[in-house]
Write a protein that holds these residues in place. Structure first.
Motif, PDB file in Angstrom:
ATOM      1  N   LYS A 104      41.594 -40.399 113.229  1.00 46.21           N
ATOM      2  CA  LYS A 104      41.781 -39.314 112.276  1.00 46.21           C
ATOM      3  C   LYS A 104      43.175 -39.451 111.665  1.00 46.21           C
ATOM      4  CE  LYS A 104      37.864 -37.245 112.689  1.00 46.21           C
ATOM      5  NZ  LYS A 104      37.704 -35.970 113.386  1.00 46.21           N
ATOM      6  N   LEU A 105      43.235 -39.579 110.363  1.00 45.28           N
ATOM      7  CA  LEU A 105      44.503 -39.839 109.691  1.00 45.28           C
ATOM      8  C   LEU A 105      45.081 -38.568 109.066  1.00 45.28           C
ATOM      9  CD1 LEU A 105      43.562 -43.143 107.831  1.00 45.28           C
ATOM     10  CD2 LEU A 105      44.698 -42.908 110.039  1.00 45.28           C
ATOM     11  N   ASP A 106      46.398 -38.489 109.139  1.00 49.43           N
ATOM     12  CA  ASP A 106      47.124 -37.413 108.472  1.00 49.43           C
ATOM     13  C   ASP A 106      47.674 -37.967 107.159  1.00 49.43           C
ATOM     14  OD1 ASP A 106      48.668 -34.665 108.797  1.00 49.43           O
ATOM     15  OD2 ASP A 106      50.134 -36.149 108.123  1.00 49.43           O
ATOM     16  N   VAL A 107      47.528 -37.226 106.095  1.00 54.86           N
ATOM     17  CA  VAL A 107      47.956 -37.714 104.789  1.00 54.86           C
ATOM     18  C   VAL A 107      49.438 -38.062 104.788  1.00 54.86           C
ATOM     19  CG1 VAL A 107      48.320 -37.079 102.373  1.00 54.86           C
ATOM     20  CG2 VAL A 107      46.144 -36.562 103.475  1.00 54.86           C
ATOM     21  N   ASP A 108      50.278 -37.143 105.230  1.00 55.53           N
ATOM     22  CA  ASP A 108      51.725 -37.359 105.163  1.00 55.53           C
ATOM     23  C   ASP A 108      52.222 -38.377 106.180  1.00 55.53           C
ATOM     24  OD1 ASP A 108      52.159 -35.541 103.065  1.00 55.53           O
ATOM     25  OD2 ASP A 108      52.209 -33.841 104.442  1.00 55.53           O
ATOM     26  N   ALA A 109      51.658 -38.377 107.365  1.00 54.86           N
ATOM     27  CA  ALA A 109      52.143 -39.258 108.427  1.00 54.86           C
ATOM     28  C   ALA A 109      51.542 -40.658 108.372  1.00 54.86           C
ATOM     29  CB  ALA A 109      51.856 -38.633 109.793  1.00 54.86           C
ATOM     30  N   PRO A 113      52.557 -43.066 103.624  1.00 54.09           N
ATOM     31  CA  PRO A 113      53.482 -44.179 103.847  1.00 54.09           C
ATOM     32  C   PRO A 113      52.903 -45.531 103.441  1.00 54.09           C
ATOM     33  CG  PRO A 113      53.566 -42.670 105.702  1.00 54.09           C
ATOM     34  CD  PRO A 113      52.415 -42.222 104.841  1.00 54.09           C
ATOM     35  N   VAL A 114      51.595 -45.718 103.647  1.00 57.77           N
ATOM     36  CA  VAL A 114      50.953 -46.977 103.256  1.00 57.77           C
ATOM     37  C   VAL A 114      50.971 -47.134 101.738  1.00 57.77           C
ATOM     38  CG1 VAL A 114      48.749 -48.213 103.171  1.00 57.77           C
ATOM     39  CG2 VAL A 114      49.501 -47.141 105.300  1.00 57.77           C
ATOM     40  N   ILE A 115      50.577 -46.081 101.042  1.00 55.59           N
ATOM     41  CA  ILE A 115      50.547 -46.131  99.574  1.00 55.59           C
ATOM     42  C   ILE A 115      51.954 -46.329  99.021  1.00 55.59           C
ATOM     43  CG2 ILE A 115      49.895 -44.894  97.482  1.00 55.59           C
ATOM     44  CD1 ILE A 115      47.553 -45.785  99.334  1.00 55.59           C
ATOM     45  N   ASP A 116      52.920 -45.598  99.570  1.00 50.54           N
ATOM     46  CA  ASP A 116      54.305 -45.727  99.111  1.00 50.54           C
ATOM     47  C   ASP A 116      54.829 -47.150  99.355  1.00 50.54           C
ATOM     48  OD1 ASP A 116      54.309 -43.109  98.306  1.00 50.54           O
ATOM     49  OD2 ASP A 116      55.399 -42.345 100.061  1.00 50.54           O
ATOM     50  N   ILE A 131      43.206 -52.371  96.255  1.00 47.80           N
ATOM     51  CA  ILE A 131      43.493 -52.830  97.615  1.00 47.80           C
ATOM     52  C   ILE A 131      42.840 -51.913  98.645  1.00 47.80           C
ATOM     53  CG2 ILE A 131      45.334 -53.081  99.328  1.00 47.80           C
ATOM     54  CD1 ILE A 131      47.156 -54.062  97.061  1.00 47.80           C
ATOM     55  N   VAL A 132      43.028 -50.609  98.471  1.00 48.18           N
ATOM     56  CA  VAL A 132      42.461 -49.652  99.427  1.00 48.18           C
ATOM     57  C   VAL A 132      40.941 -49.696  99.410  1.00 48.18           C
ATOM     58  CG1 VAL A 132      42.266 -47.205 100.019  1.00 48.18           C
ATOM     59  CG2 VAL A 132      44.478 -48.149  99.309  1.00 48.18           C
ATOM     60  N   TYR A 141      46.845 -48.610 109.002  1.00 48.20           N
ATOM     61  CA  TYR A 141      47.837 -49.549 109.520  1.00 48.20           C
ATOM     62  C   TYR A 141      49.228 -48.917 109.554  1.00 48.20           C
ATOM     63  CZ  TYR A 141      44.407 -53.330 108.838  1.00 48.20           C
ATOM     64  OH  TYR A 141      43.295 -54.133 108.893  1.00 48.20           O
ATOM     65  N   SER A 142      50.007 -49.332 110.536  1.00 49.30           N
ATOM     66  CA  SER A 142      51.395 -48.882 110.620  1.00 49.30           C
ATOM     67  C   SER A 142      52.244 -49.717 109.667  1.00 49.30           C
ATOM     68  CB  SER A 142      51.910 -49.058 112.056  1.00 49.30           C
ATOM     69  OG  SER A 142      53.313 -48.985 112.107  1.00 49.30           O
ATOM     70  N   VAL A 143      53.069 -49.062 108.875  1.00 50.94           N
ATOM     71  CA  VAL A 143      53.938 -49.790 107.950  1.00 50.94           C
ATOM     72  C   VAL A 143      54.966 -50.625 108.703  1.00 50.94           C
ATOM     73  CG1 VAL A 143      55.711 -49.546 106.175  1.00 50.94           C
ATOM     74  CG2 VAL A 143      53.584 -48.238 106.009  1.00 50.94           C
ATOM     75  N   PRO A 144      55.732 -50.060 109.656  1.00 53.38           N
ATOM     76  CA  PRO A 144      56.746 -50.871 110.333  1.00 53.38           C
ATOM     77  C   PRO A 144      56.174 -51.905 111.291  1.00 53.38           C
ATOM     78  CG  PRO A 144      56.708 -48.654 111.254  1.00 53.38           C
ATOM     79  CD  PRO A 144      55.825 -48.633 110.043  1.00 53.38           C
ATOM     80  N   ASP A 145      55.031 -51.606 111.889  1.00 57.57           N
ATOM     81  CA  ASP A 145      54.479 -52.516 112.896  1.00 57.57           C
ATOM     82  C   ASP A 145      53.537 -53.567 112.341  1.00 57.57           C
ATOM     83  OD1 ASP A 145      55.881 -51.110 114.804  1.00 57.57           O
ATOM     84  OD2 ASP A 145      54.188 -49.806 115.317  1.00 57.57           O
ATOM     85  N   ARG A 146      52.949 -53.293 111.184  1.00 58.39           N
ATOM     86  CA  ARG A 146      51.950 -54.248 110.670  1.00 58.39           C
ATOM     87  C   ARG A 146      52.177 -54.673 109.234  1.00 58.39           C
ATOM     88  NH1 ARG A 146      45.657 -54.776 112.205  1.00 58.39           N
ATOM     89  NH2 ARG A 146      45.139 -56.429 110.730  1.00 58.39           N
ATOM     90  N   LEU A 147      52.247 -53.719 108.312  1.00 57.30           N
ATOM     91  CA  LEU A 147      52.351 -54.092 106.905  1.00 57.30           C
ATOM     92  C   LEU A 147      53.687 -54.761 106.581  1.00 57.30           C
ATOM     93  CD1 LEU A 147      50.647 -51.076 105.111  1.00 57.30           C
ATOM     94  CD2 LEU A 147      49.701 -53.331 105.625  1.00 57.30           C
TER      95      LEU A 147
END
Length: 206
Positions: A104-109, A113-116, A131-132, A141-147
């Motif tokens: 379950k994803l939170d928009v802000d958390a 961050p992925v889109i930004d 892409i999405v 996906y986590s931005v710092p850990d994966r993207l």
């Protein structure tokens, strides 16, 4: 007087006619747990509780703000990103797979961050939608850990425009640097494959 051969019958109470009520629950064709979820929502609705999961509702609203217009496409993207048992996600040859990061994803958390991140890397809004849509798991996906590591590694092996490569093949984002991408590249380097050929292989064939 009762005629011979005919027995007096005692009055039988007949049940009052009742209406047959058919409840039709439409489940998402792409969700393995769709029927179960739909029944759960029906029960919640009958109990007077909200019938729409806020995570999906908020996610749908957010996706529309970045350019998604088709409701069915929004539902597909969110199901893949949030449902680990989604049946929408598959390989081209029909094999089923799963999004191991689905939750379950939170928009802000999670989603924003992925889109930004993609926008900050020079990807246009229209291409972000591509892409999405082409690889919905990216939302989980986590931005710092994966993207971030993915982008840096692709640059390090000679990919001049990672954004363009990802727009052309969104499924590239399914490659995790430590889990498989680095191993693939190192094998190709071991077999003395030219760097430009490795880049071409990674971006167009894998």
């Amino acid at each position: 007087m009762v005629r011979p051969g005919l027995a007096r019958s005692s009055p039988v109470a007949r049940p009052a006619p009742c209406r047959r009520v058919a409840v039709v629950v439409r489940a998402s064709a792409g969700s393995k747990a769709g029927v179960k979820d739909a029944l759960g929502q029906l029960r919640q609705g009958l109990a007077g509780k909200p019938t729409v999961d806020p995570a999906y509702l908020n996610g749908a609203t957010y996706l529309k703000t970045i350019g998604f217009t088709n409701q069915a496409e929004v539902a597909r993207v969110l199901d893949i990103a949030m449902n680990p048992d989604s049946l929408f996600l598959s390989y081209g040859d029909g094999r089923r797979t799963k999004n191991a990061s689905a939750r379950k994803l939170d928009v802000d958390a999670d989603m924003k961050p992925v889109i930004d991140f993609l926008l900050e890397r020079g990807v246009s809004v229209g291409d972000v939608v591509k892409i999405v849509s082409g690889h919905p798991p990216v939302l989980s996906y986590s931005v710092p850990d994966r993207l971030g590591p993915f982008w840096d590694y692709m640059t390090s092996i000679g990919v001049a425009n990672v954004g363009a490569a990802v727009v052309g093949r969104p499924s590239l984002l399914g490659l995790d640097v430590d889990a498989n991408l680095r191993k693939i590249v190192e094998y190709l380097q071991y077999t003395e494959t030219p760097p430009e050929t490795i880049v071409q292989y990674i971006c167009k064939s894998i």
